[in-house]
Scaffold this motif. Structure first.
Motif, PDB file in Angstrom:
ATOM      1  N   VAL A 125       3.618  -3.180   3.028  1.00  0.00           N
ATOM      2  CA  VAL A 125       5.225  -3.575   2.981  1.00  0.00           C
ATOM      3  C   VAL A 125       5.429  -4.921   3.776  1.00  0.00           C
ATOM      4  CG1 VAL A 125       7.526  -2.610   3.760  1.00  0.00           C
ATOM      5  CG2 VAL A 125       6.117  -1.262   2.676  1.00  0.00           C
ATOM      6  N   ALA A 126       4.990  -4.858   5.061  1.00  0.00           N
ATOM      7  CA  ALA A 126       5.079  -6.096   5.832  1.00  0.00           C
ATOM      8  C   ALA A 126       4.598  -7.342   5.000  1.00  0.00           C
ATOM      9  CB  ALA A 126       4.520  -5.777   7.421  1.00  0.00           C
ATOM     10  N   GLU A 127       3.554  -7.063   4.536  1.00  0.00           N
ATOM     11  CA  GLU A 127       2.983  -8.195   3.772  1.00  0.00           C
ATOM     12  C   GLU A 127       3.798  -8.615   2.542  1.00  0.00           C
ATOM     13  OE1 GLU A 127      -1.338  -7.047   3.274  1.00  0.00           O
ATOM     14  OE2 GLU A 127      -1.203  -7.905   1.326  1.00  0.00           O
ATOM     15  N   CYS A 128       4.253  -7.759   2.074  1.00  0.00           N
ATOM     16  CA  CYS A 128       5.157  -8.031   0.818  1.00  0.00           C
ATOM     17  C   CYS A 128       6.473  -8.834   1.330  1.00  0.00           C
ATOM     18  CB  CYS A 128       5.524  -6.792   0.075  1.00  0.00           C
ATOM     19  SG  CYS A 128       4.022  -6.160  -0.905  1.00  0.00           S
ATOM     20  N   LEU A 129       6.999  -8.293   2.409  1.00  0.00           N
ATOM     21  CA  LEU A 129       8.195  -8.779   3.028  1.00  0.00           C
ATOM     22  C   LEU A 129       7.890 -10.252   3.446  1.00  0.00           C
ATOM     23  CD1 LEU A 129      10.110  -6.167   4.753  1.00  0.00           C
ATOM     24  CD2 LEU A 129      10.900  -7.475   2.949  1.00  0.00           C
TER      25      LEU A 129
END
Lengths: 254, 256
Positions: A125-129
């Protein structure tokens, strides 16, 4: 289909009516793998309808839609459901689930379709954000975000499963010109780093020319003109010329 | 004249279409309910929302109904010197009829409406399409947890309502009307049968299914923005209430 391996999405002679109103009339288009195609057209000409046919949210009355050589316009619901994990779709207003936080929105497909652990989900999720330049807003609610941020969280959710095909429904509508450009840059960046086949619909020509490998014009329920941004701009077609220049008078409005 | 027949035709077409849709969705919900993945967290959330959060409403409704029942029957039965039967009448009517139906209608107003509004809003803001695009069947994710919550929680609420209604009747009869507490208690249970309890519970499970499914279906087929959501909410409550009242009659007649 000429070369099934090169063509990712193929719409063949698609007809679609809603009640007495015919929206798509013999629409055909082939989209190649890793290509970024932008479909432009006026309001209410069936751009969204076209996009929804590609992911099987709508079924054609007549004609076929193939994705990776599979006819998705005729797929049983459960198979279609599974097939959709190959897609990432971004909706006009983001369509974030407002009962969930940003984190839960992006984690939603990961929880359902992968075996990832909670830690892996958190880092994905952090990567996508980060990909949409919005790090650190995991705990916010969709209602606390601006329109542009909601749109970008929608992008992040769309790419979380690493899809092969990205669909953008009016990604810049309602955003100011500067922010539209930021979003257009972002789409180009995602298209390049994620190596996806990208289909975008918009009526913003500036955005279209920026992100497209190929621009196609939808008019009267069918594709009337398509080509590289440079060719498209030079098109002699009066419909295309009127649309690019945004004139009130011309074949579009007659 | 022709327009009269035309309107009758339109009415029946709409009626049959809605009925068909309702049963189709019932079937889809049933088939998705037994197929993994199961949304454990979502099931719990809906059970709390439908069940636990409805306790205050159930408390007020059933307790006051029991109290009024006792007041009214006491008044009437006194004229024929049958005060001793007040306890039986209150207990029977609460368990067999009033508790399930009133709980069903109150929860329809409280929860069925909010389900229609919530799902309707998801429809008009494209969240339903987003669910599908994320390879999630909306029936599985939205319908199943809500309908299960209705079927499980309504009987529990009804049992609570049974106890509160009978207790309310007791309070009024004994404290207000001066009935003998021992006689009243023994009368309450004298003619009561386990079947009386069961009939109310089975009915309420059916009501739970009706009110949740109707709320979901009305919300799911919302069209036309904020106004559409309002219409969906109203029609969910009206439709579910009517079906509950009809189903109540037929269930009572056929099964018990």
């Amino acid at each position: 289909m000429t070369e099934p391996s090169a063509v990712a999405i193929s719409m063949q002679h698609v007809y679609k009516s809603f009640g007495p109103k015919e929206v798509l009339h013999d629409l055909s288009i082939d989209i190649e793998r890793n290509e970024s195609v932008v479909i432009v057209g006026g309001s209410g000409t069936g751009k969204s309808v076209t996009l929804k046919h590609i992911i099987g949210l709508l079924k054609p009355d007549r004609g076929e839609v193939y994705v990776d050589g599979k006819e998705i316009s005729d797929m049983p619901p459960r198979e279609l459901n599974r097939f959709r994990t190959r897609f990432g779709m971004s909706f006009q207003e983001g369509a974030l689930f407002d009962s969930m936080s940003v984190f839960e929105n992006i984690a939603f497909p990961l929880r359902r379709h992968t075996e990832m652990t909670e830690d892996e989900i958190r880092s994905r999720v952090a990567e996508c954000l980060e990909q949409v330049h919005l790090s650190g807003i995991e705990e916010k609610r969709p209602s606390e975000l601006s329109g542009g941020m909601r749109r970008r969280v929608g992008f992040a959710r769309a790419i979380s499963l690493k899809p092969e095909i990205l669909l953008f429904d009016e990604p810049t509508t309602g955003l100011d010109p500067v922010f539209s450009d930021v979003v257009a840059d972002l789409i180009v960046e995602m298209d390049q780093t994620l190596k996806t086949t990208t289909v975008t619909i918009t009526h913003d020509m500036k955005v279209a020319f920026k992100i497209a490998d190929r621009v196609a014009m939808l008019y009267g329920g069918a594709i009337v003109e398509q080509g590289s941004p440079a060719d498209f701009q030079q098109s002699k077609n009066p419909i295309v010329q009127q649309f690019i220049e945004g004139r009130a008078k011309g074949p579009l409005t007659d | 004249m022709i327009s009269v027949f035309e309107n009758i035709g339109i009415f029946f077409l709409a009626f049959f279409e809605a009925t068909g849709t309702w049963f189709t969705m019932l079937w889809r919900t049933a088939t998705w309910a037994i197929r993994p993945p199961f949304e454990g967290r979502e099931w719990m959330r809906q059970m709390v929302r439908l069940g636990v959060d409805s306790i205050p409403v159930v408390f007020l409704t059933t307790m006051f109904t029991g109290m009024v029942m006792a007041l009214q029957t006491f008044n009437g039965f006194q004229r024929v010197h049958a005060e001793n039967f007040v306890g039986s009448v209150v207990a029977l009517s609460i368990l067999r009829e009033l508790s399930p139906v009133l709980v069903g209608l109150m929860v329809t107003g409280r929860v069925g409406s909010s389900m229609a509004a919530e799902i309707g809003t998801m429809r008009v803001t494209e969240q339903i399409d987003a669910l599908k695009a994320l390879a999630t069947d909306p029936v599985q994710y939205l319908f199943v947890p809500r309908v299960i919550a209705g079927i499980v929680m309504l009987p529990l609420l009804t049992i609570l309502g049974d106890a509160l209604g009978v207790w309310g009747g007791y309070l009024v009869a004994v404290r207000l009307m001066g009935a003998n507490p021992v006689v009243y208690q023994s009368n309450t249970f004298q003619f009561l049968d386990v079947n009386d309890l069961w009939s109310g519970i089975v009915k309420s499970a059916v009501f739970g299914l009706i009110l949740t499914l109707t709320g979901c279906v009305r919300g799911y087929y919302t069209t036309g923005g904020a106004e559409g959501v309002g219409k969906a909410t109203t029609s969910a409550v009206v439709t579910a209430s009517v079906i509950i009242l009809l189903a109540d009659f037929f269930l009572t007649k056929l099964l018990f």
